[in-house]
Design a protein around this motif. Sequence first.
Motif, short mmCIF file in Angstrom:
data_model
loop_
_atom_site.label_atom_id
_atom_site.label_comp_id
_atom_site.label_asym_id
_atom_site.label_seq_id
_atom_site.Cartn_x
_atom_site.Cartn_y
_atom_site.Cartn_z
N ALA A 137 0.84 -1.20 0.00
CA ALA A 137 0.00 0.00 0.00
C ALA A 137 0.88 1.25 0.00
N ILE A 138 0.50 2.23 -0.80
CA ILE A 138 1.23 3.50 -0.82
C ILE A 138 0.80 4.31 0.41
N LEU A 139 1.76 4.69 1.22
CA LEU A 139 1.49 5.44 2.44
C LEU A 139 1.70 6.93 2.25
N ALA A 140 2.72 7.30 1.48
CA ALA A 140 3.03 8.72 1.26
C ALA A 140 3.82 8.84 -0.05
N THR A 141 3.81 10.06 -0.57
CA THR A 141 4.53 10.33 -1.81
C THR A 141 5.39 11.56 -1.62
#
Length: 143
Positions: A137-141
């Motif tokens: 899962a992408i948590l931050a960019t």
Amino acid sequence: MNRAIRINGEVIEPAGAELIETEPGIYSVLIWGGSYEVRIAGNEITINGNRYLFEIDDPREWTRSARAAGPHGHASITAAMPGKIVRILAAVGDEVAAGQGIVVIEAMKMQNELKAPRDGRVTAIEVKENDSVNAGAILATIG
């Protein structure tokens, strides 16, 4: 022994599909009206005599700076395994340095601080504290 057929983690179920391991590393695949012998050895797969090289991407590597974006573009910070978000250490718009903590995730009763892979600005925080997340899962960019 029957096994699920997966492509990019998604189970596919075409009519009449069957995968049977006939010997270690050798499979008989019946799919889309055809029969295929599939041999897997190392990073090579042979399907009816045609050889292909393949790589397996390990999601645990995606958060490391070598696998993130280079010095330009967006770099995503992802969960290496399922877990719970314990703390958010940065906010959207914050300037961050490589190695600076962004999110703390708890997995298997251990807390892990996920860090910025490079200098940049936080462009998105996709989670909030106490969220449960899946591996990858992408948590931050970082932009």
